[in-house]
Write a protein that holds these residues in place. Structure first.
Motif, PDB file in Angstrom:
ATOM      1  N   ASN A   1       0.929  -1.324  -0.144  1.00  0.00           N
ATOM      2  CA  ASN A   1      -0.024  -0.041   0.027  1.00  0.00           C
ATOM      3  C   ASN A   1       0.870   1.226  -0.241  1.00  0.00           C
ATOM      4  O   ASN A   1       1.585   1.532   1.119  1.00  0.00           O
TER       5      ASN A   1
ATOM      6  N   ARG B   1      -0.034   4.247  -0.081  1.00  0.00           N
ATOM      7  CA  ARG B   1      -0.581   5.523   0.712  1.00  0.00           C
ATOM      8  C   ARG B   1       0.109   5.355   2.117  1.00  0.00           C
ATOM      9  O   ARG B   1      -0.102   6.597   2.623  1.00  0.00           O
TER      10      ARG B   1
ATOM     11  N   SER C   1      -2.262   0.649  -7.578  1.00  0.00           N
ATOM     12  CA  SER C   1      -3.621   0.943  -6.554  1.00  0.00           C
ATOM     13  C   SER C   1      -4.702   1.052  -7.405  1.00  0.00           C
ATOM     14  O   SER C   1      -5.823   0.930  -6.607  1.00  0.00           O
TER      15      SER C   1
ATOM     16  N   PRO D   1      -7.284  -2.985  -7.259  1.00  0.00           N
ATOM     17  CA  PRO D   1      -7.600  -1.836  -6.281  1.00  0.00           C
ATOM     18  C   PRO D   1      -8.164  -2.180  -4.845  1.00  0.00           C
ATOM     19  O   PRO D   1      -8.783  -3.231  -5.013  1.00  0.00           O
TER      20      PRO D   1
ATOM     21  N   LEU E   1      -9.110   5.736  -4.818  1.00  0.00           N
ATOM     22  CA  LEU E   1      -7.952   4.615  -5.030  1.00  0.00           C
ATOM     23  C   LEU E   1      -6.653   5.613  -5.666  1.00  0.00           C
ATOM     24  O   LEU E   1      -5.615   5.209  -5.266  1.00  0.00           O
TER      25      LEU E   1
END
Lengths: 456, 201
Positions: free
Chosen positions: A153, A155, B84, B89, B97
């Motif tokens: 991930n 993020r 992503s 996703p 996203l």
């Protein structure tokens, strides 16, 4: 520079260059002294302790650490941030001071860069071990899809950290090795034993001092410095994001990135200073690394100490000014709670003790500055401890409060990581030139053309 | 050293040694003006102004580094978007996203990573490293040009090269210490390979 002038007062440039070369290469070419062997056995012993605790942790699992439910990040993350911070002074000295044309850096840059590489190694071990299964950690951390084809991930600031610290480690190593190339050639050409000559020859990759190579080399070195400068600022900023992007009181503050960077420079310079004092004494490098150089480092220490002090103050002020009860509580808890001793150690060692460097005599006398830089090292470790532990152990819900106590394995890993660091550093001092000789030679009076133009 | 000593030995070139940076700069200019192409200066540290004296073009490394940096940043950003948004996703914390601001710090790191790796590769390539067979390596002069002295090497590959011509040019350029540079003789096969490069004076 005045520091340069005190270093080199030669009769002629070649004499000064020969003396410099002999001074730097003498420890590489003679049998290790008793002091070196003694230090190596102590460091090696501690490194062994590290390995024992390392494998014990792997076999038993990280349950042998003091980490518990409210305090999920214990010594491992404290030590990680501590060692990464130590490394930052090396990059600052080699890159930022290079761009600022601070010539005094040449005598200490190589050593500081080596310190960076070794500190990053020490730092990386901790989060890897913290995953519990370090042999799988590369698989989890690198952008590779897992068994369910899910990606990492991006993020998450924890992944930014992987990218930032990984890049930092690689770039620091390449910067260091590029700097070493011309000096390894000197080592090769000084070598008498054929094996020694062959090994240094292999490492120097065939360097001949050709100006066609120097021309590219100087550009590349400048680029490395230019790339490392924003990198070093970004790395500790990203490390601070691990904390600042969370919603834990005491971590969720915008002051963290600059505060972490200033703290990294403070702790790093204190470590360089500590080590340089030993290096110049044991290897008799007082002629190359002069009092003036150490004094300049001490000036950086006092400057960054005050920046860190300012950050401590601003944290307190914002906690009060924000009006958020949880924020206010965390800072009160830091100052008068169960970990108050750690908090006040941090304030005294990082903010008050370095003020002694206003006195010129303390800045310039090794015996007097030594306790100061040692205390800064201690204080900076406690700063990370205070940040990690005090914010976690008492957050929003009093019913989930807890206490954190490190176990013997935690302490063994922490103390042992110094063993790993010093073992690598001592090996470096034995086998590689500790001062950037070719770079220092270029600055000896008379080394450059008199009629020619000055370097940029 | 007399010519006769080297009559039967293949030369890789000739080296003239200097003690002063000014003398080196002056001589380098002379060699450049004489039209040599296969020649080099060897110095213990970078001598300022030598690039101009030798007539070297500026290094292309900065522009390559810049392109590699932007390429790496673009590639990294694209990769983060692709993992992503396209490939798998996953909604995390209700964030979009394509939460591009979160991709900026790694994008910067990718810039630095690619630029630095490319710069290092450029050092290896442009400085001709990973070559352990220079005729200089086993010559005694190597020790001098990594210590305090400066050398100008005229290589045998140059069409103009001959031992007498090289001596004349270097002497004219103000050099008093001119030595022949034998081809590399460390092992039989290597010497054979390099025999072709050498010329017989």
């Amino acid at each position: 520079m005045t520091a340069q002038a005190t270093t080199m007062t030669p009769t002629s440039a070649p004499v000064a260059m020969n003396r410099l070369e002999d001074d730097v290469f003498q420890p590489l070419e003679s049998f290790p002294t008793g002091r070196w062997l003694g230090a190596f056995f102590v460091a090696g012993g501690l490194a062994t302790l590290f390995l024992v605790c390392f494998f014990y942790t792997i076999i038993q699992g990280i349950g042998v650490w003091g980490n518990n439910n409210p305090v999920g990040w214990g010594f491992a993350i404290v030590n990680f941030v501590f060692w990464i911070g130590i490394g930052h002074a090396g990059t600052l000295i080699s890159a930022i001071l290079f761009l600022l044309r601070q010539r005094w850096r040449t005598s200490i840059a190589r050593f500081a860069e080596a310190m960076t590489v070794f500190a990053v190694i020490c730092a990386l071990v901790f989060p890897l071990l913290h995953t519990g299964r370090p042999w799988l950690a590369a698989y989890w951390l690198l952008p590779l899809p897992n068994a369910n084809q899910i990606w990492v991930n991006f993020r998450s600031p924890l992944l930014w950290d992987v990218v930032a610290v990984g890049t930092y480690g690689l770039v620091s190593f390449m910067f260091w090795y590029t700097g070493l190339l011309p000096d390894l050639a000197i080592a090769r050409d000084r070598a008498r034993h054929p094996l020694r000559k062959a090994l240094y020859g292999l490492l120097t990759l065939g360097w001949t001092g050709s100006n066609r190579a120097w021309s590219h080399y100087e550009k590349a070195y400048l680029l490395f410095a230019g790339l490392s400068t924003p990198l070093v600022v970004s790395v500790h900023s990203v490390v601070s994001f691990d904390f600042a992007t969370s919603v834990i009181p005491g971590w969720h503050t915008t002051v963290f990135p600059p505060y972490f960077v200033a703290g990294a420079v403070l702790s790093g310079f204190a470590m360089v200073c500590t080590l340089i004092l030993f290096l110049r004494k044991f290897f008799r490098l007082e002629g190359v690394i002069a009092e003036g150089h150490v004094e300049l480092m001490n000036k950086v220490i006092i400057a960054t100490s005050m920046m860190v002090g300012y950050a401590y103050f601003i944290e307190l002020f914002i906690a009060w000014y924000s009006g958020v009860a949880y924020e206010r509580f965390v800072f009160l808890n830091r100052a008068i709670g169960p970990y108050a001793a750690g908090y006040w150690t941090m304030v005294i060692c990082n903010v008050l003790v370095p003020q002694l460097f206003w006195v010129k005599k303390i800045r310039r006398t090794p015996m007097l500055m030594f306790p100061v830089v040692i205390l800064v090292n201690v204080g900076m470790w406690f700063e990370r401890f205070v940040i990690v532990v005090t914010s976690l152990h008492r957050d929003y819900l009093p019913s989930s409060w807890g206490m954190y106590r490190p176990t013997l394995v935690d302490v063994g890993l922490f103390v042992g990581s110094f063993g790993v660091f010093f073992t690598l550093l001592l090996l470096f001092c034995r086998f590689l030139p500790t001062v950037a000789v070719s770079e220092t030679k270029a600055l000896v009076p008379g080394a450059q053309s008199q009629g020619g133009h000055q370097h940029e | 050293m007399s010519d006769a000593t080297y009559q039967n030995e293949a030369l890789a070139g000739a080296i003239g040694l200097f003690d002063e940076p000014d003398a080196l700069l002056h001589a380098a200019g002379k060699v450049r003006d004489a039209g040599y192409t296969e020649w080099d200066c060897h110095t213990p540290y970078p001598v300022h102004g030598l690039d101009q004296a030798m007539g070297l073009r500026p290094s292309p490394i900065p522009i390559i580094c810049l392109l590699a940096g932007f390429g790496g940043a673009g590639l990294g950003f694209f990769f983060m978007w692709w993992t992503s948004v396209v490939d798998y996703p996953v909604l995390i914390g209700g964030k979009p996203l394509f939460s591009w601001p979160a991709f900026i710090p790694p994008t910067f790191e990718f810039f630095v990573l690619f630029a630095a790796l490319t710069t290092f590769a450029c050092v290896l390539f442009f400085c001709r490293l990973f070559r352990w067979h220079s005729p200089l390596h086993d010559a005694d002069v190597m020790r001098e040009v990594t210590t305090t002295r400066f050398g100008i090497v005229l290589k045998a590959e140059d069409a103009r090269f001959s031992w007498t011509e090289a001596q004349r040019l270097l002497a004219e350029a103000g050099c008093t210490d001119i030595r022949p540079l034998p081809v590399w003789q460390a092992s039989g096969s290597a010497a054979g390979e390099h025999d072709q490069e050498g010329v017989r004076p």
